[in-house]
Design an enzyme around this catalytic site. Structure first.
Site, PDB file in Angstrom:
ATOM      1  N   LYS A 148       1.777  -3.849   6.632  1.00  0.00           N
ATOM      2  CA  LYS A 148       2.214  -3.822   5.220  1.00  0.00           C
ATOM      3  C   LYS A 148       3.736  -3.669   5.144  1.00  0.00           C
ATOM      4  CE  LYS A 148      -1.509  -4.827   3.615  1.00  0.00           C
ATOM      5  NZ  LYS A 148      -1.714  -6.057   2.896  1.00  0.00           N
ATOM      6  N   SER A 152       0.825  -1.202   0.000  1.00  0.00           N
ATOM      7  CA  SER A 152       0.000   0.000   0.000  1.00  0.00           C
ATOM      8  C   SER A 152       0.860   1.254   0.000  1.00  0.00           C
ATOM      9  CB  SER A 152      -0.862  -0.011   1.259  1.00  0.00           C
ATOM     10  OG  SER A 152      -1.493   1.224   1.434  1.00  0.00           O
ATOM     11  N   TYR A 171      -2.266  -1.383  11.040  1.00  0.00           N
ATOM     12  CA  TYR A 171      -2.486  -1.870   9.671  1.00  0.00           C
ATOM     13  C   TYR A 171      -1.305  -1.484   8.767  1.00  0.00           C
ATOM     14  CZ  TYR A 171      -3.924  -1.974   4.820  1.00  0.00           C
ATOM     15  OH  TYR A 171      -3.927  -2.202   3.466  1.00  0.00           O
TER      16      TYR A 171
END
Ligand SMILES: NC(=O)c1ccc[n+]([C@@H]2O[C@H](COP(=O)([O-])OP(=O)(O)OC[C@H]3O[C@@H](n4cnc5c(N)ncnc54)[C@H](O)[C@@H]3O)[C@@H](O)[C@H]2O)c1
Length: 337
Positions: free
Chosen positions: A153, A124, A149
């Site tokens: 990644k 991302s 979150y």
């Protein structure tokens, strides 16, 4: 056979459909934690072909291992993860577990195998945080993550950096998505946020469909031309096609390094108000919205430098913001009818 993990999710479903449309054999694995079986029917209608499907939680290493015994898997596109930034702050352990254990289980199966394994990982643009320079190139430094979150990644990418060094039969590409929106032209699959959407476009279409009284724009005092945040919205069908191009780069041995990273965006930044205006144009209706305070964790502006994707990967986004929003609106109207 290509294993598409999280293949009943938003991006996974569009990628599985794109692969089936190109006659690849596809095995979808999903635990339905953020999807439903209707999506499988949608994929079959959109692609006019059936993928293999296993309902399975990839955190379960024994089941992951069995999967590799039951199917002849040649390559992996790994979408399966939890993705809600706010929820990750409330439930960090669940996020760290679900966004790393399945990745590690898959890599352990690759390690056991003697065959070469191309591997595509969903990363991302969140890894860049508030970038020093715009548009954002792949050389932009990775910033400390703003949420569990975002951190998952970064950790996922780090695991792949180390695993590709250690495993001779692993070649990997991380694709750093900007803001995927839209739906398949067949209108058989699209975005299905369970609960209140955290992203702008589904919130807009749901508000227009009457699910919310009005949309709140989080801040109009940012240092941007109209004061609202700027993002790079990319049509999910373009994004899906990029996965096929990336996979072919690995299967045709075109990559120059064992681990590579590409930005997937359009290169164009659009402000929240521009997106609202575009929605009003394509839907021919006024959207009810209000300006609220800034939301914590939002960066001011993020849009991709697309040169590496274009020149090295050989992919670029084809569809406009209008087309993407029109497809998202067509999908919203279908699921609410
Ligand atoms: N949508 C975005 O804006 C965006 C942006 C950047 C990166 N990503 C990443 O792209 C990937 C796909 O995103 P999406 O928007 O399609 O999300 P999604 O939630 O729609 O899809 C993920 C799918 O994975 C499944 N899943 C989750 N945990 C699983 C597990 N342990 N075992 C098996 N299946 C599991 C879910 O049921 C869901 O169908 C994710 O890794 C996400 O972090 C998404």
């Amino acid at each position: 056979m290509i294993l598409v993990t999280g293949g009943l999710g938003f991006i996974g479903a569009h990628t599985a459909t794109a692969l089936l449309e190109k006659d690849y054999e596809v095995l979808i694995v999903d635990d339905l934690s953020n999807s439903t079986m209707d999506v499988l029917a949608g994929i079959e209608k959109a692609a006019q072909k059936k993928p293999f499907f296993e309902e399975l939680d990839l955190k379960d290493s024994a089941k992951a291992s069995q999967l590799f015994k039951n199917y002849h898997i040649d390559s992996i596109i790994h979408f399966a993860a939890y993705k809600a930034v706010g929820e990750s702050v409330e439930k960090p352990l669940e996020y760290y577990e679900n966004n790393t254990v399945p990745l590690i289980n898959l890599l352990i199966e690759i390690k056991k195998s003697k065959r070469d394994f191309p591997f595509i990982f969903s990363s991302s643009c969140t890894v860049y945080g508030e970038a020093n320079r715009l548009p954002i190139t792949e050389d932009e430094p990775i910033k400390p993550a703003q949420s569990p979150y975002g951190n998952t990644k970064q950790i996922g990418e780090e695991i792949l950096v180390d695993a590709t060094k250690a495993l001779n039969n692993l070649q990997a590409i991380s694709l750093r998505y900007f803001n995927p929106i839209g739906a398949h032209p067949s209108n058989e699959i699209g975005e299905l946020p369970l609960g209140k959407p955290q992203n702008l476009v589904p919130f807009i279409t749901q508000t227009a469909a009457g699910l919310h009284e009005q949309l709140t724009v989080f801040g109009d005092d940012y240092p941007t031309p109209d004061g609202t945040c700027i993002r790079d919205y990319i049509h999910v069908v373009d994004l899906a096609n990029a996965h096929i191009t990336a996979l072919q780069r690995l299967t045709r041995h075109l990559s120059t390094e064992k681990y590579e990273v590409f930005n997937l965006g359009t290169g164009a930044g659009s402000s929240v108000l521009e997106v609202i205006n575009t929605f009003e144009k394509v839907s021919s209706q006024k959207l009810s919205y209000t300006i609220g305070p800034r939301r914590s964790g939002d960066v001011v502006a993020a849009y991709a430098d697309t040169q590496k994707a274009k020149n090295v990967l050989g992919w670029k986004a084809e569809q406009t913001l209008e087309q993407a929003i029109a497809s998202a609106w067509a999908w919203e109207q279908k699921i609410r009818s």
